[in-house]
Design a protein around this motif. Sequence first.
Motif, PDB file in Angstrom:
ATOM      1  N   PHE A 122      -2.249   2.950  -9.722  1.00  0.00           N
ATOM      2  CA  PHE A 122      -1.482   4.151  -9.384  1.00  0.00           C
ATOM      3  C   PHE A 122      -1.123   4.164  -7.894  1.00  0.00           C
ATOM      4  CE2 PHE A 122      -1.279   8.646  -8.097  1.00  0.00           C
ATOM      5  CZ  PHE A 122      -0.215   9.034  -8.882  1.00  0.00           C
ATOM      6  N   ALA A 123      -2.064   3.746  -7.046  1.00  0.00           N
ATOM      7  CA  ALA A 123      -1.793   3.700  -5.607  1.00  0.00           C
ATOM      8  C   ALA A 123      -0.695   2.683  -5.304  1.00  0.00           C
ATOM      9  CB  ALA A 123      -3.069   3.354  -4.844  1.00  0.00           C
ATOM     10  N   GLY A 124      -0.722   1.528  -5.963  1.00  0.00           N
ATOM     11  CA  GLY A 124       0.334   0.538  -5.762  1.00  0.00           C
ATOM     12  C   GLY A 124       1.685   1.048  -6.244  1.00  0.00           C
ATOM     13  N   LEU A 125       1.707   1.782  -7.360  1.00  0.00           N
ATOM     14  CA  LEU A 125       2.955   2.361  -7.873  1.00  0.00           C
ATOM     15  C   LEU A 125       3.500   3.423  -6.930  1.00  0.00           C
ATOM     16  CD1 LEU A 125       4.917   2.301 -10.259  1.00  0.00           C
ATOM     17  CD2 LEU A 125       3.530   4.081 -11.321  1.00  0.00           C
ATOM     18  N   VAL A 126       2.620   4.242  -6.371  1.00  0.00           N
ATOM     19  CA  VAL A 126       3.057   5.249  -5.383  1.00  0.00           C
ATOM     20  C   VAL A 126       3.647   4.551  -4.155  1.00  0.00           C
ATOM     21  CG1 VAL A 126       2.214   7.008  -3.763  1.00  0.00           C
ATOM     22  CG2 VAL A 126       1.505   7.067  -6.149  1.00  0.00           C
ATOM     23  N   GLY A 127       3.003   3.491  -3.700  1.00  0.00           N
ATOM     24  CA  GLY A 127       3.533   2.734  -2.560  1.00  0.00           C
ATOM     25  C   GLY A 127       4.889   2.139  -2.868  1.00  0.00           C
ATOM     26  N   LEU A 128       5.090   1.668  -4.105  1.00  0.00           N
ATOM     27  CA  LEU A 128       6.379   1.114  -4.502  1.00  0.00           C
ATOM     28  C   LEU A 128       7.459   2.192  -4.547  1.00  0.00           C
ATOM     29  CD1 LEU A 128       7.667  -1.554  -5.395  1.00  0.00           C
ATOM     30  CD2 LEU A 128       7.181  -0.899  -7.747  1.00  0.00           C
ATOM     31  N   LEU A 129       7.088   3.378  -5.004  1.00  0.00           N
ATOM     32  CA  LEU A 129       8.063   4.471  -5.062  1.00  0.00           C
ATOM     33  C   LEU A 129       8.422   4.989  -3.669  1.00  0.00           C
ATOM     34  CD1 LEU A 129       6.710   6.483  -8.127  1.00  0.00           C
ATOM     35  CD2 LEU A 129       8.752   5.051  -8.020  1.00  0.00           C
ATOM     36  N   LEU A 130       7.471   4.974  -2.748  1.00  0.00           N
ATOM     37  CA  LEU A 130       7.753   5.451  -1.386  1.00  0.00           C
ATOM     38  C   LEU A 130       8.503   4.430  -0.543  1.00  0.00           C
ATOM     39  CD1 LEU A 130       4.410   7.257  -0.482  1.00  0.00           C
ATOM     40  CD2 LEU A 130       6.585   8.301  -1.105  1.00  0.00           C
ATOM     41  N   ALA A 131       8.523   3.182  -0.974  1.00  0.00           N
ATOM     42  CA  ALA A 131       9.149   2.111  -0.196  1.00  0.00           C
ATOM     43  C   ALA A 131      10.614   1.975  -0.573  1.00  0.00           C
ATOM     44  CB  ALA A 131       8.414   0.804  -0.426  1.00  0.00           C
ATOM     45  N   THR A 132      11.385   3.010  -0.344  1.00  0.00           N
ATOM     46  CA  THR A 132      12.813   2.948  -0.675  1.00  0.00           C
ATOM     47  C   THR A 132      13.609   2.606   0.571  1.00  0.00           C
ATOM     48  OG1 THR A 132      12.968   5.324  -0.293  1.00  0.00           O
ATOM     49  CG2 THR A 132      12.647   4.589  -2.567  1.00  0.00           C
ATOM     50  N   GLY A 133      14.632   1.804   0.384  1.00  0.00           N
ATOM     51  CA  GLY A 133      15.553   1.516   1.476  1.00  0.00           C
ATOM     52  C   GLY A 133      15.298   0.234   2.229  1.00  0.00           C
ATOM     53  N   SER A 134      14.077  -0.119   2.488  1.00  0.00           N
ATOM     54  CA  SER A 134      13.783  -1.274   3.326  1.00  0.00           C
ATOM     55  C   SER A 134      12.987  -2.314   2.538  1.00  0.00           C
ATOM     56  CB  SER A 134      12.978  -0.833   4.554  1.00  0.00           C
ATOM     57  OG  SER A 134      12.552  -1.954   5.277  1.00  0.00           O
ATOM     58  N   ASN A 135      13.366  -3.567   2.719  1.00  0.00           N
ATOM     59  CA  ASN A 135      12.623  -4.640   2.058  1.00  0.00           C
ATOM     60  C   ASN A 135      11.243  -4.823   2.671  1.00  0.00           C
ATOM     61  OD1 ASN A 135      14.679  -5.205   0.284  1.00  0.00           O
ATOM     62  ND2 ASN A 135      15.601  -6.770   1.576  1.00  0.00           N
ATOM     63  N   ILE A 136      11.104  -4.553   3.964  1.00  0.00           N
ATOM     64  CA  ILE A 136       9.801  -4.667   4.621  1.00  0.00           C
ATOM     65  C   ILE A 136       8.848  -3.614   4.071  1.00  0.00           C
ATOM     66  CG2 ILE A 136       8.609  -4.472   6.835  1.00  0.00           C
ATOM     67  CD1 ILE A 136      11.102  -5.659   8.127  1.00  0.00           C
ATOM     68  N   LYS A 137       9.363  -2.405   3.838  1.00  0.00           N
ATOM     69  CA  LYS A 137       8.528  -1.364   3.239  1.00  0.00           C
ATOM     70  C   LYS A 137       8.074  -1.773   1.842  1.00  0.00           C
ATOM     71  CE  LYS A 137      10.519   2.694   5.493  1.00  0.00           C
ATOM     72  NZ  LYS A 137      11.258   3.953   5.253  1.00  0.00           N
ATOM     73  N   LYS A 138       8.966  -2.420   1.080  1.00  0.00           N
ATOM     74  CA  LYS A 138       8.603  -2.851  -0.279  1.00  0.00           C
ATOM     75  C   LYS A 138       7.523  -3.926  -0.254  1.00  0.00           C
ATOM     76  CE  LYS A 138      13.036  -1.728  -2.334  1.00  0.00           C
ATOM     77  NZ  LYS A 138      14.282  -2.241  -2.914  1.00  0.00           N
ATOM     78  N   LEU A 139       7.462  -4.694   0.829  1.00  0.00           N
ATOM     79  CA  LEU A 139       6.422  -5.719   0.958  1.00  0.00           C
ATOM     80  C   LEU A 139       5.109  -5.149   1.486  1.00  0.00           C
ATOM     81  CD1 LEU A 139       8.434  -8.714   2.447  1.00  0.00           C
ATOM     82  CD2 LEU A 139       7.476  -8.538   0.161  1.00  0.00           C
ATOM     83  N   VAL A 140       5.197  -4.063   2.309  1.00  0.00           N
ATOM     84  CA  VAL A 140       4.006  -3.554   2.985  1.00  0.00           C
ATOM     85  C   VAL A 140       3.360  -2.385   2.229  1.00  0.00           C
ATOM     86  CG1 VAL A 140       3.197  -2.450   5.113  1.00  0.00           C
ATOM     87  CG2 VAL A 140       4.774  -4.360   5.226  1.00  0.00           C
ATOM     88  N   TYR A 141       4.145  -1.440   1.730  1.00  0.00           N
ATOM     89  CA  TYR A 141       3.592  -0.211   1.154  1.00  0.00           C
ATOM     90  C   TYR A 141       2.729  -0.429  -0.102  1.00  0.00           C
ATOM     91  CZ  TYR A 141       6.078   3.018   4.251  1.00  0.00           C
ATOM     92  OH  TYR A 141       6.508   3.731   5.332  1.00  0.00           O
ATOM     93  N   PRO A 142       3.205  -1.145  -1.126  1.00  0.00           N
ATOM     94  CA  PRO A 142       2.354  -1.270  -2.327  1.00  0.00           C
ATOM     95  C   PRO A 142       0.995  -1.923  -2.062  1.00  0.00           C
ATOM     96  CG  PRO A 142       4.603  -1.851  -2.874  1.00  0.00           C
ATOM     97  CD  PRO A 142       4.546  -1.686  -1.382  1.00  0.00           C
ATOM     98  N   PRO A 143       0.938  -3.087  -1.349  1.00  0.00           N
ATOM     99  CA  PRO A 143      -0.407  -3.615  -1.078  1.00  0.00           C
ATOM    100  C   PRO A 143      -1.215  -2.721  -0.139  1.00  0.00           C
ATOM    101  CG  PRO A 143       1.285  -5.242  -0.499  1.00  0.00           C
ATOM    102  CD  PRO A 143       1.968  -3.999  -0.924  1.00  0.00           C
ATOM    103  N   GLY A 144      -0.531  -2.047   0.778  1.00  0.00           N
ATOM    104  CA  GLY A 144      -1.245  -1.162   1.701  1.00  0.00           C
ATOM    105  C   GLY A 144      -1.884   0.010   0.970  1.00  0.00           C
ATOM    106  N   PHE A 145      -1.144   0.643   0.076  1.00  0.00           N
ATOM    107  CA  PHE A 145      -1.695   1.770  -0.687  1.00  0.00           C
ATOM    108  C   PHE A 145      -2.810   1.293  -1.627  1.00  0.00           C
ATOM    109  CE2 PHE A 145       1.833   4.018   0.984  1.00  0.00           C
ATOM    110  CZ  PHE A 145       1.562   5.367   0.838  1.00  0.00           C
ATOM    111  N   THR A 146      -2.634   0.109  -2.223  1.00  0.00           N
ATOM    112  CA  THR A 146      -3.682  -0.432  -3.093  1.00  0.00           C
ATOM    113  C   THR A 146      -4.939  -0.729  -2.284  1.00  0.00           C
ATOM    114  OG1 THR A 146      -1.966  -1.427  -4.487  1.00  0.00           O
ATOM    115  CG2 THR A 146      -4.198  -2.245  -4.772  1.00  0.00           C
ATOM    116  N   ALA A 147      -4.779  -1.303  -1.099  1.00  0.00           N
ATOM    117  CA  ALA A 147      -5.927  -1.579  -0.234  1.00  0.00           C
ATOM    118  C   ALA A 147      -6.609  -0.289   0.195  1.00  0.00           C
ATOM    119  CB  ALA A 147      -5.485  -2.377   0.987  1.00  0.00           C
ATOM    120  N   LEU A 148      -5.816   0.751   0.459  1.00  0.00           N
ATOM    121  CA  LEU A 148      -6.387   2.051   0.827  1.00  0.00           C
ATOM    122  C   LEU A 148      -7.217   2.620  -0.318  1.00  0.00           C
ATOM    123  CD1 LEU A 148      -6.483   4.277   2.989  1.00  0.00           C
ATOM    124  CD2 LEU A 148      -4.495   5.303   1.863  1.00  0.00           C
ATOM    125  N   ALA A 149      -6.700   2.509  -1.562  1.00  0.00           N
ATOM    126  CA  ALA A 149      -7.465   2.994  -2.719  1.00  0.00           C
ATOM    127  C   ALA A 149      -8.727   2.170  -2.918  1.00  0.00           C
ATOM    128  CB  ALA A 149      -6.591   2.942  -3.965  1.00  0.00           C
TER     129      ALA A 149
END
Length: 195
Positions: free
Chosen positions: A117-144
Amino acid sequence: RSIQRSMGPASLSLLTFKVYAAPKKDLPPKNPMKADELSFYLVPKGQYKYVEELRTQLEESISQLRHYREPHTGWCQETYSQTKLKMQSLVLWGLDSYEYLQNVSSGFFSKTWCYNFAGLVGLLLATGSNIKKLVYPPGFTALAASIYHPQQAIVFAQVSGERLYDWGLQRYIVIEDTWKEHFQKLGNENSPINK
Protein backbone atom coordinates in the motif's frame (compact mmCIF):
# COMPACT_ATOMS: atom_id res chain seq x y z
CA ARG A 1 19.88 -86.59 6.07
CA SER A 2 17.86 -83.93 7.84
CA ILE A 3 16.94 -83.07 11.41
CA GLN A 4 13.39 -82.10 12.23
CA ARG A 5 11.85 -80.67 15.41
CA SER A 6 8.56 -81.98 16.59
CA MET A 7 5.50 -79.82 17.08
CA GLY A 8 3.91 -80.43 20.44
CA PRO A 9 3.71 -79.17 23.97
CA ALA A 10 6.36 -76.78 25.21
CA SER A 11 8.12 -79.47 27.22
CA LEU A 12 8.52 -81.68 24.14
CA SER A 13 9.58 -78.91 21.71
CA LEU A 14 13.29 -79.54 22.28
CA LEU A 15 13.19 -83.18 21.15
CA THR A 16 14.87 -83.91 17.81
CA PHE A 17 14.31 -86.77 15.42
CA LYS A 18 16.65 -88.07 12.71
CA VAL A 19 15.11 -88.66 9.30
CA TYR A 20 16.98 -90.48 6.55
CA ALA A 21 16.07 -89.92 2.89
CA ALA A 22 17.02 -92.32 0.06
CA PRO A 23 16.56 -92.01 -3.73
CA LYS A 24 13.92 -94.05 -5.48
CA LYS A 25 15.40 -97.18 -7.02
CA ASP A 26 12.90 -97.63 -9.81
CA LEU A 27 14.16 -94.62 -11.89
CA PRO A 28 16.99 -95.37 -14.34
CA PRO A 29 20.07 -93.14 -13.90
CA LYS A 30 20.31 -90.28 -16.40
CA ASN A 31 23.44 -89.71 -18.44
CA PRO A 32 24.28 -86.01 -18.44
CA MET A 33 25.23 -84.45 -21.79
CA LYS A 34 28.50 -82.65 -22.29
CA ALA A 35 28.53 -78.97 -23.29
CA ASP A 36 30.02 -79.62 -26.75
CA GLU A 37 27.23 -82.10 -27.51
CA LEU A 38 24.58 -79.37 -27.31
CA SER A 39 23.50 -77.90 -30.65
CA PHE A 40 24.08 -74.23 -29.84
CA TYR A 41 27.75 -74.88 -29.04
CA LEU A 42 28.45 -76.44 -32.43
CA VAL A 43 30.64 -74.47 -34.82
CA PRO A 44 28.86 -73.99 -38.17
CA LYS A 45 30.54 -75.52 -41.15
CA GLY A 46 31.29 -73.60 -44.31
CA GLN A 47 32.42 -70.08 -45.17
CA TYR A 48 30.13 -67.24 -44.14
CA LYS A 49 30.47 -63.61 -45.14
CA TYR A 50 28.66 -60.59 -43.64
CA VAL A 51 26.66 -58.65 -46.22
CA GLU A 52 25.16 -55.34 -45.15
CA GLU A 53 21.52 -55.00 -46.05
CA LEU A 54 20.67 -52.16 -48.42
CA ARG A 55 18.84 -49.23 -46.89
CA THR A 56 15.31 -48.50 -47.92
CA GLN A 57 14.19 -45.06 -49.05
CA LEU A 58 12.59 -44.42 -45.64
CA GLU A 59 15.77 -45.34 -43.76
CA GLU A 60 17.83 -43.13 -46.07
CA SER A 61 15.47 -40.18 -45.52
CA ILE A 62 15.58 -40.62 -41.74
CA SER A 63 19.40 -40.79 -41.84
CA GLN A 64 19.61 -37.57 -43.87
CA LEU A 65 17.13 -35.85 -41.52
CA ARG A 66 19.16 -36.90 -38.46
CA HIS A 67 22.36 -35.68 -40.07
CA TYR A 68 20.75 -32.35 -41.01
CA ARG A 69 19.18 -31.84 -37.55
CA GLU A 70 22.23 -32.93 -35.54
CA PRO A 71 23.48 -29.36 -34.73
CA HIS A 72 19.98 -28.32 -33.66
CA THR A 73 19.47 -31.33 -31.42
CA GLY A 74 22.90 -30.75 -29.87
CA TRP A 75 21.96 -27.14 -29.16
CA CYS A 76 18.62 -28.27 -27.67
CA GLN A 77 20.33 -30.82 -25.43
CA GLU A 78 22.86 -28.23 -24.25
CA THR A 79 20.14 -25.67 -23.57
CA TYR A 80 18.09 -28.28 -21.72
CA SER A 81 21.05 -29.27 -19.54
CA GLN A 82 21.72 -25.60 -18.70
CA THR A 83 18.12 -24.72 -17.95
CA LYS A 84 17.46 -27.96 -16.06
CA LEU A 85 19.59 -26.84 -13.10
CA LYS A 86 18.01 -23.39 -13.10
CA MET A 87 14.52 -24.87 -13.25
CA GLN A 88 15.34 -27.28 -10.43
CA SER A 89 16.61 -24.42 -8.26
CA LEU A 90 13.51 -22.38 -9.17
CA VAL A 91 11.25 -25.29 -8.20
CA LEU A 92 13.13 -25.71 -4.91
CA TRP A 93 12.81 -21.98 -4.25
CA GLY A 94 9.08 -22.20 -4.96
CA LEU A 95 8.68 -25.18 -2.64
CA ASP A 96 10.66 -23.40 0.09
CA SER A 97 8.52 -20.28 -0.37
CA TYR A 98 5.35 -22.35 -0.21
CA GLU A 99 6.60 -24.07 2.94
CA TYR A 100 7.47 -20.67 4.47
CA LEU A 101 4.07 -19.23 3.60
CA GLN A 102 2.37 -22.23 5.20
CA ASN A 103 4.18 -21.56 8.50
CA VAL A 104 4.42 -17.75 8.54
CA SER A 105 4.65 -15.75 11.70
CA SER A 106 1.71 -13.71 12.88
CA GLY A 107 1.42 -10.33 11.21
CA PHE A 108 3.34 -11.31 8.07
CA PHE A 109 0.47 -10.65 5.68
CA SER A 110 -0.51 -7.38 7.37
CA LYS A 111 3.09 -6.14 6.99
CA THR A 112 3.14 -7.21 3.34
CA TRP A 113 -0.10 -5.36 2.61
CA CYS A 114 1.27 -2.29 4.38
CA TYR A 115 4.45 -2.34 2.24
CA ASN A 116 2.45 -2.73 -0.96
CA PHE A 117 0.00 0.00 0.00
CA ALA A 118 2.86 2.39 0.80
CA GLY A 119 4.48 1.67 -2.58
CA LEU A 120 1.13 2.25 -4.34
CA VAL A 121 0.67 5.57 -2.52
CA GLY A 122 4.18 6.59 -3.58
CA LEU A 123 3.35 5.66 -7.18
CA LEU A 124 0.16 7.72 -7.09
CA LEU A 125 1.93 10.76 -5.61
CA ALA A 126 4.74 10.59 -8.19
CA THR A 127 2.90 12.35 -10.99
CA GLY A 128 4.62 14.46 -13.59
CA SER A 129 8.27 13.59 -13.07
CA ASN A 130 10.14 10.44 -13.97
CA ILE A 131 12.56 11.00 -11.07
CA LYS A 132 9.62 11.06 -8.66
CA LYS A 133 8.37 7.78 -10.15
CA LEU A 134 11.78 6.23 -9.45
CA VAL A 135 12.17 7.69 -5.93
CA TYR A 136 8.69 7.85 -4.32
CA PRO A 137 7.50 4.20 -4.48
CA PRO A 138 10.69 2.66 -3.03
CA GLY A 139 10.96 5.54 -0.56
CA PHE A 140 7.43 5.06 0.77
CA THR A 141 7.94 1.28 0.90
CA ALA A 142 11.19 1.76 2.83
CA LEU A 143 9.41 4.15 5.20
CA ALA A 144 6.70 1.53 5.86
CA ALA A 145 9.33 -1.16 6.38
CA SER A 146 11.24 1.06 8.82
CA ILE A 147 8.11 1.30 10.97
CA TYR A 148 7.96 -2.48 11.39
CA HIS A 149 11.74 -3.04 11.55
CA PRO A 150 13.32 -0.01 13.26
CA GLN A 151 16.66 -1.64 14.22
CA GLN A 152 17.34 -2.85 10.67
CA ALA A 153 16.30 0.56 9.33
CA ILE A 154 18.79 2.33 11.62
CA VAL A 155 21.64 0.01 10.57
CA PHE A 156 20.70 0.41 6.89
CA ALA A 157 20.55 4.21 7.24
CA GLN A 158 23.95 4.34 8.95
CA VAL A 159 25.65 2.14 6.35
CA SER A 160 23.94 3.92 3.45
CA GLY A 161 24.77 7.31 4.92
CA GLU A 162 28.45 6.41 5.26
CA ARG A 163 28.59 5.09 1.70
CA LEU A 164 26.77 8.15 0.38
CA TYR A 165 29.14 10.45 2.28
CA ASP A 166 32.20 8.58 0.89
CA TRP A 167 30.79 8.72 -2.64
CA GLY A 168 30.04 12.45 -2.33
CA LEU A 169 33.50 13.16 -0.92
CA GLN A 170 35.17 11.33 -3.83
CA ARG A 171 33.08 13.28 -6.36
CA TYR A 172 33.89 16.56 -4.58
CA ILE A 173 37.64 15.81 -4.77
CA VAL A 174 37.41 14.98 -8.49
CA ILE A 175 35.45 18.17 -9.24
CA GLU A 176 37.84 20.28 -7.14
CA ASP A 177 40.89 18.87 -8.94
CA THR A 178 39.28 19.46 -12.34
CA TRP A 179 38.26 23.00 -11.34
CA LYS A 180 41.77 23.91 -10.12
CA GLU A 181 43.41 22.41 -13.21
CA HIS A 182 41.06 24.35 -15.54
CA PHE A 183 41.61 27.70 -13.81
CA GLN A 184 45.36 27.19 -13.57
CA LYS A 185 45.48 26.79 -17.36
CA LEU A 186 43.38 29.94 -17.80
CA GLY A 187 45.55 31.80 -15.29
CA ASN A 188 48.77 30.80 -17.07
CA GLU A 189 47.39 31.90 -20.45
CA ASN A 190 46.36 35.36 -19.16
CA SER A 191 49.49 36.02 -17.12
CA PRO A 192 51.65 39.05 -18.26
CA ILE A 193 54.76 36.86 -18.62
CA ASN A 194 53.20 34.92 -21.49
CA LYS A 195 52.26 38.14 -23.32
